[in-house]
Design a protein around this motif. Structure first.
Motif, PDB file in Angstrom:
ATOM      1  N   GLY A  53      37.488  30.412  46.930  1.00 31.39           N
ATOM      2  CA  GLY A  53      37.327  30.303  45.494  1.00 31.39           C
ATOM      3  C   GLY A  53      36.646  28.995  45.124  1.00 31.39           C
ATOM      4  O   GLY A  53      36.179  28.233  45.970  1.00 31.39           O
ATOM      5  N   CYS A  54      36.613  28.724  43.843  1.00 33.04           N
ATOM      6  CA  CYS A  54      35.882  27.558  43.355  1.00 33.04           C
ATOM      7  C   CYS A  54      36.598  26.962  42.158  1.00 33.04           C
ATOM      8  O   CYS A  54      37.074  27.703  41.292  1.00 33.04           O
ATOM      9  CB  CYS A  54      34.455  27.977  42.969  1.00 33.04           C
ATOM     10  SG  CYS A  54      33.459  26.661  42.243  1.00 33.04           S
ATOM     11  N   ASP A  59      35.524  21.721  31.180  1.00 30.90           N
ATOM     12  CA  ASP A  59      34.990  22.499  30.061  1.00 30.90           C
ATOM     13  C   ASP A  59      33.902  23.477  30.479  1.00 30.90           C
ATOM     14  O   ASP A  59      33.197  24.032  29.635  1.00 30.90           O
ATOM     15  CB  ASP A  59      34.445  21.563  28.975  1.00 30.90           C
ATOM     16  CG  ASP A  59      33.332  20.659  29.506  1.00 30.90           C
ATOM     17  OD1 ASP A  59      33.115  20.642  30.736  1.00 30.90           O
ATOM     18  OD2 ASP A  59      32.697  19.973  28.687  1.00 30.90           O
ATOM     19  N   TYR A  60      33.753  23.699  31.792  1.00 33.66           N
ATOM     20  CA  TYR A  60      32.716  24.639  32.246  1.00 33.66           C
ATOM     21  C   TYR A  60      33.063  26.044  31.748  1.00 33.66           C
ATOM     22  O   TYR A  60      34.189  26.525  31.957  1.00 33.66           O
ATOM     23  CB  TYR A  60      32.610  24.632  33.769  1.00 33.66           C
ATOM     24  CG  TYR A  60      31.514  25.538  34.292  1.00 33.66           C
ATOM     25  CD1 TYR A  60      30.209  25.075  34.407  1.00 33.66           C
ATOM     26  CD2 TYR A  60      31.783  26.855  34.653  1.00 33.66           C
ATOM     27  CE1 TYR A  60      29.200  25.903  34.873  1.00 33.66           C
ATOM     28  CE2 TYR A  60      30.777  27.689  35.114  1.00 33.66           C
ATOM     29  CZ  TYR A  60      29.492  27.208  35.223  1.00 33.66           C
ATOM     30  OH  TYR A  60      28.492  28.039  35.681  1.00 33.66           O
ATOM     31  N   GLU A  65      30.254  32.806  31.804  1.00 36.73           N
ATOM     32  CA  GLU A  65      29.490  33.189  32.996  1.00 36.73           C
ATOM     33  C   GLU A  65      29.946  34.548  33.516  1.00 36.73           C
ATOM     34  O   GLU A  65      29.126  35.432  33.805  1.00 36.73           O
ATOM     35  CB  GLU A  65      29.649  32.133  34.088  1.00 36.73           C
ATOM     36  CG  GLU A  65      28.931  32.490  35.381  1.00 36.73           C
ATOM     37  CD  GLU A  65      29.076  31.422  36.449  1.00 36.73           C
ATOM     38  OE1 GLU A  65      29.196  31.797  37.638  1.00 36.73           O
ATOM     39  OE2 GLU A  65      29.074  30.223  36.099  1.00 36.73           O
ATOM     40  N   ASP A  66      31.263  34.722  33.624  1.00 40.91           N
ATOM     41  CA  ASP A  66      31.805  36.000  34.098  1.00 40.91           C
ATOM     42  C   ASP A  66      31.412  37.145  33.167  1.00 40.91           C
ATOM     43  O   ASP A  66      31.046  38.237  33.615  1.00 40.91           O
ATOM     44  CB  ASP A  66      33.324  35.928  34.200  1.00 40.91           C
ATOM     45  CG  ASP A  66      33.791  35.064  35.364  1.00 40.91           C
ATOM     46  OD1 ASP A  66      32.972  34.784  36.256  1.00 40.91           O
ATOM     47  OD2 ASP A  66      34.969  34.681  35.380  1.00 40.91           O
ATOM     48  N   PHE A  87      25.816  30.811  27.024  1.00 37.42           N
ATOM     49  CA  PHE A  87      25.853  29.875  28.149  1.00 37.42           C
ATOM     50  C   PHE A  87      24.754  28.827  28.007  1.00 37.42           C
ATOM     51  O   PHE A  87      24.981  27.637  28.267  1.00 37.42           O
ATOM     52  CB  PHE A  87      25.700  30.610  29.480  1.00 37.42           C
ATOM     53  CG  PHE A  87      26.026  29.746  30.658  1.00 37.42           C
ATOM     54  CD1 PHE A  87      27.309  29.710  31.177  1.00 37.42           C
ATOM     55  CD2 PHE A  87      25.062  28.927  31.227  1.00 37.42           C
ATOM     56  CE1 PHE A  87      27.622  28.872  32.246  1.00 37.42           C
ATOM     57  CE2 PHE A  87      25.365  28.084  32.288  1.00 37.42           C
ATOM     58  CZ  PHE A  87      26.652  28.065  32.801  1.00 37.42           C
ATOM     59  N   PHE A  88      23.582  29.270  27.589  1.00 38.75           N
ATOM     60  CA  PHE A  88      22.483  28.307  27.430  1.00 38.75           C
ATOM     61  C   PHE A  88      22.806  27.294  26.337  1.00 38.75           C
ATOM     62  O   PHE A  88      22.514  26.100  26.472  1.00 38.75           O
ATOM     63  CB  PHE A  88      21.177  29.040  27.109  1.00 38.75           C
ATOM     64  CG  PHE A  88      19.962  28.262  27.508  1.00 38.75           C
ATOM     65  CD1 PHE A  88      19.367  28.456  28.741  1.00 38.75           C
ATOM     66  CD2 PHE A  88      19.428  27.301  26.660  1.00 38.75           C
ATOM     67  CE1 PHE A  88      18.254  27.708  29.122  1.00 38.75           C
ATOM     68  CE2 PHE A  88      18.322  26.549  27.027  1.00 38.75           C
ATOM     69  CZ  PHE A  88      17.729  26.759  28.269  1.00 38.75           C
ATOM     70  N   ASP A  89      23.445  27.767  25.257  1.00 40.64           N
ATOM     71  CA  ASP A  89      23.868  26.848  24.194  1.00 40.64           C
ATOM     72  C   ASP A  89      24.813  25.782  24.745  1.00 40.64           C
ATOM     73  O   ASP A  89      24.729  24.607  24.361  1.00 40.64           O
ATOM     74  CB  ASP A  89      24.577  27.622  23.078  1.00 40.64           C
ATOM     75  CG  ASP A  89      23.614  28.448  22.238  1.00 40.64           C
ATOM     76  OD1 ASP A  89      22.404  28.168  22.266  1.00 40.64           O
ATOM     77  OD2 ASP A  89      24.082  29.390  21.566  1.00 40.64           O
ATOM     78  N   TRP A  90      25.721  26.194  25.627  1.00 42.99           N
ATOM     79  CA  TRP A  90      26.664  25.237  26.211  1.00 42.99           C
ATOM     80  C   TRP A  90      25.912  24.176  27.023  1.00 42.99           C
ATOM     81  O   TRP A  90      26.222  22.981  26.935  1.00 42.99           O
ATOM     82  CB  TRP A  90      27.665  25.964  27.107  1.00 42.99           C
ATOM     83  CG  TRP A  90      28.619  25.033  27.792  1.00 42.99           C
ATOM     84  CD1 TRP A  90      29.783  24.522  27.301  1.00 42.99           C
ATOM     85  CD2 TRP A  90      28.474  24.472  29.108  1.00 42.99           C
ATOM     86  NE1 TRP A  90      30.378  23.688  28.213  1.00 42.99           N
ATOM     87  CE2 TRP A  90      29.594  23.631  29.338  1.00 42.99           C
ATOM     88  CE3 TRP A  90      27.505  24.597  30.102  1.00 42.99           C
ATOM     89  CZ2 TRP A  90      29.767  22.926  30.515  1.00 42.99           C
ATOM     90  CZ3 TRP A  90      27.670  23.892  31.289  1.00 42.99           C
ATOM     91  CH2 TRP A  90      28.791  23.069  31.487  1.00 42.99           C
TER      92      TRP A  90
END
Length: 274
Positions: A53-54, A59-60, A65-66, A87-90
């Motif tokens: 796992g990872c 705050d990622y 993403e999922d 995601f791009f906004d983040w």
């Protein structure tokens, strides 16, 4: 007398404990369990006890993403576009000056999305298909230019998955219709057809309705009624013989179904032809 014997089998077993997830993430729990099994020799293991796992920085947006890749996997283009933009906004909000890192992450996501499309058969893999990707994204000067490239590629990958799903669905329904047309004379059921297609009856029923606009029984009945009318028009067989010829064992039931569909009984239909 029957001599009953008890057999004792010594079967290896392994219990795996995965992390708690919502119902829509059961596939990830399953993958965790499989990875745990591959990385232990014990009989009971918790996935968090193994180096699999990872972990992510606080705050990622792992949920975003999922959600993005779940949407691509499901062929949900609208949701994929929303999550890709989120995601791009983040990235832009948290790392506005890290343009190379944003480029790298955008490229990573695009390659992963395309891999899904390759594996579903939605895209044909060519070794040099991405020959201009590095130059193309390197030349982007602003975050919005990167976003535009990113969204185009994510959209293309998702559309390829959608196209493949539609092709598979249409092929499945065409096979079902062919089977029905060949076997309408028999006492066939929705279970018989779904078994022929190797899919669940529930999924087949839902799929058939969505694609055909009518349910399985309606389609089968229409096939039988069309054939019955042709046989009545030919005037060679008796109504009882026609009843059997189109897949019904009870002439009275056949007559009721015929009248419900055509507004007249088989006898009335035949008399109207004279």
């Amino acid at each position: 007398d029957i001599d009953y014997k008890v057999f004792n089998f010594s079967c290896p077993y392994l219990y795996t404990i995965t992390s708690v997830k919502s119902i829509n993430k059961l596939d990830r729990s399953y993958r965790e369990a499989i990875n745990s099994m591959k990385n232990t020799r014990g009989s009971v293991v918790h996935c968090k006890d193994l180096p699999i796992g990872c972990n992510y920085e606080g705050d990622y947006p792992i949920d975003t993403e999922d959600a993005l890749f779940d949407s691509i996997r499901q062929g949900n283009l609208t949701e994929a576009v929303i999550q890709a933009n989120n995601f791009f906004d983040w990235m832009v909000e948290h790392y506005p000056d890290c343009i190379m890192d944003i480029k790298l992450k955008a490229l990573e996501f695009v390659l992963q999305a395309e891999k899904m499309a390759f594996r579903t058969g939605g895209m044909t893999y060519h070794f040099r298909l991405r020959k201009d990707y590095l130059d193309s994204i390197y030349d982007k000067k602003t975050n919005e230019e990167i976003r535009a490239w990113f969204m185009v590629k994510i959209t293309e990958a998702c559309r390829n998955v959608v196209t493949k799903k539609k092709e598979h669905t249409n092929d499945c329904i065409n096979k079902a219709k062919s089977y029905i047309k060949l076997n309408y004379k028999k006492d066939i059921s929705l279970d018989d057809v779904s078994r022929e297609l190797d899919i669940s009856p529930y999924y087949f029923s839902k799929l058939f309705k969505e694609v055909s606009g009518e349910n399985f029984i309606e389609y089968l009945t229409n096939i039988r009624m069309d054939r019955a009318k042709k046989l009545l028009e030919e005037g060679v067989q008796s109504i009882k013989e026609i009843c059997v010829s189109v897949g019904y064992g009870d002439p009275n039931y056949f007559s009721r179904i015929f009248k419900k569909c055509e507004g007249v009984t088989p006898t009335e239909y035949k008399e109207g032809l004279m």
